[in-house]
Design an enzyme around this catalytic site. Structure first.
Site, PDB file in Angstrom:
ATOM      1  N   LYS A   1       6.540  -5.469 -15.771  1.00 32.83           N
ATOM      2  CA  LYS A   1       7.523  -6.551 -15.940  1.00 32.83           C
ATOM      3  C   LYS A   1       8.408  -6.302 -17.144  1.00 32.83           C
ATOM      4  O   LYS A   1       9.639  -6.399 -17.056  1.00 32.83           O
ATOM      5  CB  LYS A   1       6.783  -7.883 -16.107  1.00 32.83           C
ATOM      6  CG  LYS A   1       7.597  -8.988 -16.755  1.00 32.83           C
ATOM      7  CD  LYS A   1       6.759 -10.229 -17.003  1.00 32.83           C
ATOM      8  CE  LYS A   1       7.405 -11.245 -17.901  1.00 32.83           C
ATOM      9  NZ  LYS A   1       7.310 -10.936 -19.341  1.00 32.83           N
ATOM     10  N   ASN A   2       7.785  -5.988 -18.289  1.00 27.54           N
ATOM     11  CA  ASN A   2       8.588  -5.922 -19.516  1.00 27.54           C
ATOM     12  C   ASN A   2       9.473  -4.682 -19.597  1.00 27.54           C
ATOM     13  O   ASN A   2      10.388  -4.639 -20.420  1.00 27.54           O
ATOM     14  CB  ASN A   2       7.690  -6.059 -20.752  1.00 27.54           C
ATOM     15  CG  ASN A   2       7.199  -7.500 -20.898  1.00 27.54           C
ATOM     16  OD1 ASN A   2       7.687  -8.404 -20.214  1.00 27.54           O
ATOM     17  ND2 ASN A   2       6.222  -7.711 -21.778  1.00 27.54           N
TER      18      ASN A   2
ATOM     19  N   ARG B   1      12.855 -14.838 -20.673  1.00 29.28           N
ATOM     20  CA  ARG B   1      13.087 -14.396 -22.033  1.00 29.28           C
ATOM     21  C   ARG B   1      14.101 -13.247 -22.082  1.00 29.28           C
ATOM     22  O   ARG B   1      14.993 -13.195 -22.916  1.00 29.28           O
ATOM     23  CB  ARG B   1      11.740 -13.903 -22.594  1.00 29.28           C
ATOM     24  CG  ARG B   1      11.778 -13.448 -24.019  1.00 29.28           C
ATOM     25  CD  ARG B   1      11.872 -14.624 -24.925  1.00 29.28           C
ATOM     26  NE  ARG B   1      12.082 -14.253 -26.300  1.00 29.28           N
ATOM     27  CZ  ARG B   1      12.657 -15.037 -27.186  1.00 29.28           C
ATOM     28  NH1 ARG B   1      13.072 -16.230 -26.844  1.00 29.28           N
ATOM     29  NH2 ARG B   1      12.824 -14.651 -28.423  1.00 29.28           N
TER      30      ARG B   1
ATOM     31  N   ASP C   1       8.524 -17.685 -21.973  1.00 27.64           N
ATOM     32  CA  ASP C   1       7.288 -18.425 -22.160  1.00 27.64           C
ATOM     33  C   ASP C   1       7.302 -19.265 -23.418  1.00 27.64           C
ATOM     34  O   ASP C   1       7.747 -18.827 -24.471  1.00 27.64           O
ATOM     35  CB  ASP C   1       6.129 -17.442 -22.217  1.00 27.64           C
ATOM     36  CG  ASP C   1       5.775 -17.002 -20.817  1.00 27.64           C
ATOM     37  OD1 ASP C   1       6.018 -17.790 -19.893  1.00 27.64           O
ATOM     38  OD2 ASP C   1       5.287 -15.887 -20.676  1.00 27.64           O
TER      39      ASP C   1
ATOM     40  N   ARG D   1      10.271 -18.445 -31.126  1.00 23.72           N
ATOM     41  CA  ARG D   1      10.644 -17.067 -30.767  1.00 23.72           C
ATOM     42  C   ARG D   1      12.078 -16.796 -31.230  1.00 23.72           C
ATOM     43  O   ARG D   1      13.006 -16.728 -30.418  1.00 23.72           O
ATOM     44  CB  ARG D   1      10.502 -16.858 -29.251  1.00 23.72           C
ATOM     45  CG  ARG D   1       9.097 -17.146 -28.742  1.00 23.72           C
ATOM     46  CD  ARG D   1       8.944 -16.865 -27.265  1.00 23.72           C
ATOM     47  NE  ARG D   1       8.838 -15.439 -27.004  1.00 23.72           N
ATOM     48  CZ  ARG D   1       8.658 -14.914 -25.783  1.00 23.72           C
ATOM     49  NH1 ARG D   1       8.577 -15.685 -24.733  1.00 23.72           N
ATOM     50  NH2 ARG D   1       8.562 -13.613 -25.627  1.00 23.72           N
ATOM     51  N   PRO D   2      12.267 -16.642 -32.546  1.00 23.98           N
ATOM     52  CA  PRO D   2      13.628 -16.433 -33.046  1.00 23.98           C
ATOM     53  C   PRO D   2      14.202 -15.084 -32.609  1.00 23.98           C
ATOM     54  O   PRO D   2      13.439 -14.193 -32.197  1.00 23.98           O
ATOM     55  CB  PRO D   2      13.443 -16.460 -34.564  1.00 23.98           C
ATOM     56  CG  PRO D   2      12.009 -16.155 -34.807  1.00 23.98           C
ATOM     57  CD  PRO D   2      11.249 -16.615 -33.598  1.00 23.98           C
ATOM     58  N   ILE D   3      15.545 -14.945 -32.688  1.00 25.37           N
ATOM     59  CA  ILE D   3      16.155 -13.648 -32.350  1.00 25.37           C
ATOM     60  C   ILE D   3      17.001 -13.139 -33.529  1.00 25.37           C
ATOM     61  O   ILE D   3      17.974 -12.418 -33.345  1.00 25.37           O
ATOM     62  CB  ILE D   3      16.994 -13.708 -31.045  1.00 25.37           C
ATOM     63  CG1 ILE D   3      18.078 -14.790 -31.106  1.00 25.37           C
ATOM     64  CG2 ILE D   3      16.099 -13.919 -29.835  1.00 25.37           C
ATOM     65  CD1 ILE D   3      19.116 -14.655 -29.984  1.00 25.37           C
TER      66      ILE D   3
ATOM     67  N   ASP E   1      -0.242 -10.485 -25.072  1.00 27.46           N
ATOM     68  CA  ASP E   1      -0.150 -10.927 -23.668  1.00 27.46           C
ATOM     69  C   ASP E   1      -1.498 -10.858 -22.950  1.00 27.46           C
ATOM     70  O   ASP E   1      -1.630 -11.345 -21.833  1.00 27.46           O
ATOM     71  CB  ASP E   1       0.868 -10.068 -22.900  1.00 27.46           C
ATOM     72  CG  ASP E   1       2.281 -10.251 -23.427  1.00 27.46           C
ATOM     73  OD1 ASP E   1       2.494 -11.140 -24.259  1.00 27.46           O
ATOM     74  OD2 ASP E   1       3.165  -9.483 -23.010  1.00 27.46           O
TER      75      ASP E   1
END
Ligand SMILES: CC(=O)N[C@H]1[C@@H](OP(=O)(O)OP(=O)(O)OC[C@H]2O[C@@H](n3ccc(=O)[nH]c3=O)[C@H](O)[C@@H]2O)O[C@H](CO)[C@@H](O)[C@@H]1O
Ligand SMILES: C=C(OP(=O)(O)O)C(=O)O
Length: 427
Positions: A22-23, A92, A116, A121-123, A307
């Site tokens: 997936k990732n 995401r 999720d 979850r900063p960017i 995960d």
């Protein structure tokens, strides 16, 4: 919202084949818009994230066709257009369109990504990298607007303050065509990053060092696909099924695995006393007896993956004492806890600043109605539901379908009694 219904308490056996990661997939699809030719991927997992990314591509006049496990993308007629915010918010990895659009058009407007709900979850590291490459970035009302001056982007030296998968990949996407040299220090080392670099390098990019903590990129003017890119197997899906096999299996072979990607996880299963035989590209899991409790500290790759902490938790119920998990990456990744408690699992969060989760022996689980708050919380409920006697109904199963392709067929293939009720396909 979809619902997964499990009649648990059965012993399972047979074979489960793992799909593409997936990732990797969710970064490769945005990366495809950097190409000046059509591109083709195989071993693509049939997961909701892929379907949502295809909707985003469509909004930019990029056609895509998904048949079996082959995905063809034609970005040659791409246009700049507003991206559908519902699809962007559904996952995401939509943040990869920031880097990819920047690499393609030297500007991007993308709303803040979803994904999720596992704590903040900063960017900021993504934005820091875009700025270092010469972009101006503004954030207003949940939308990030990135622009460049007449000279566009240029290579730069970037040291990430935090090891971040997303910031590392986004920096690669933004800089792969930027004139000059880009060096990413303190880069993330996940196998999925190597997969993205391999795809881009096979199209003519010059990326060295992926898989180490220093990545060097010499910008190239064009990227052209010459062959099909096969996506690496999903190590998180594999770890989930390994945990499931150890919890309820009477002999399950998990195939299409790269065992080197699972070393930290396999080491912990072995420490518990699970019966594993590791082959070149598969792992056999025998029935488990007399499991020991363990301590786990989640770390960036090659450490124990965040995960996989939730998918492992139900197996810890079978251990003879108290296990402790410390999630240093997402200390608030605890959406599974209240739901597992409803099934009779003794698990609690001790400290959401430090990410400490305590799991006690829970020999008797009983089916209940629960909610999959996010993908891996959902995976842990699937395993616990299979362990429990009676019926478990998992609501919000779409969260599970975000990342587990063909899950019902895979589970039925080893003898599980599982039904998926789909009310509405996300679009
Ligand atoms: C689509 C995808 O590949 N998702 C994975 C990716 O998410 P994602 O790429 O979002 O995770 P990161 O590796 O970026 O996050 C690692 C840590 O850094 C922090 N951080 C990250 C970026 C940033 O700009 N600032 C910042 O503070 C995060 O809050 C987190 O604590 O890696 C996570 C960590 O292995 C996995 O759980 C996700 O499955
Ligand atoms: C956290 C995850 O996914 P995402 O980053 O796509 O939300 C995950 O796959 O466990």
């Amino acid at each position: 919202m979809s619902k997964l219904i499990i009649n648990g308490g059965k012993r399972l056996s047979g074979e489960i084949s793992i799909g593409g990661a997936k990732n990797s997939t969710v970064a490769l699809i945005p990366a495809a818009i950097l190409a000046d030719t059509p591109v083709k991927f195989d071993s693509v997992p049939d997961i909701l994230d892929v379907h949502n990314l295809m909707l985003i591509l469509k909004s930019m006049n990029v056609s895509s066709e998904f048949n079996g496990d082959v995905l063809k993308i034609d970005p040659t007629n791409i246009v700049e257009a507003p991206l559908p915010s519902k699809a962007i918010k559904s996952l995401r990895a939509s943040y990869y369109f920031m880097g990819a659009l920047l690499g393609r058009f030297q500007r991007a407007t993308v709303s803040f990504p979803g994904g999720d709900n596992i704590g903040p979850r900063p960017i900021d590291q993504h934005i820091k990298a875009f700025k270092a490459l010469g972009a101006e970035v503004t954030e207003r009302d949940g939308t990030v607007t990135i622009s460049t001056g007449p000279d566009g982007l240029h290579g730069a030296q970037i040291f990430l303050d935090i090891v971040s998968v997303g910031a590392t990949i986004n920096t690669i996407l933004a800089s792969v065509k930027a004139p000059g040299t880009t060096i990413i220090g303190n880069a993330a080392k996940e196998p999925e990053i190597i997969d993205i670099a391999t795809f881009l390098n096979n199209m003519g990019a010059n990326i060295r060092g992926a898989g180490t903590d220093v990545i060097r990129i010499e910008g190239v003017p064009t990227l052209q696909a010459r062959n099909t890119h096969t996506i690496i197997p999903d190590r998180i899906e594999a770890g989930t099924y390994l945990s499931l096999a150890a919890a309820v299996g009477d002999g399950i072979l998990i195939t299409n695995i790269i065992p080197e990607h699972l070393e930290a996880f396999v080491a912990k299963l072995e420490e518990m006393g699970c019966d594993l035989t590791v082959y070149e590209d598969s792992i056999y899991v025998g029935a488990s007896h007399d499991l020991k409790p363990i301590r786990i500290k989640v770390m960036p790759y090659p450490g124990f993956a965040t995960d996989l902490q939730q998918p492992l938790t139900p197996l810890l119920f079978k251990a003879s004492g108290r296990s402790v998990i410390i999630d240093t990456i997402y200390p608030q990744r605890i959406k599974h806890i209240t739901e597992l408690n409803k099934l009779g699992g003794k698990v609690k969060s001790e400290d959401t600043d430090e990410g400490i989760i305590v799991v006690d022996s829970s020999p008797k689980l009983v089916g209940a109605k629960v909610q999959a708050g996010e993908i891996r919380a959902g995976a842990s409920l699937v395993i616990a539901g299979l362990m429990a006697s009676g019926t478990t109904e998992i609501c919000h199963a779409d969260n599970i379908l975000r990342g587990y392709g063909n899950i019902v067929d895979k589970l039925r293939g080893v003898g599980a009694d599982v039904t998926l009720e789909i009310e509405e396909r996300v679009n």
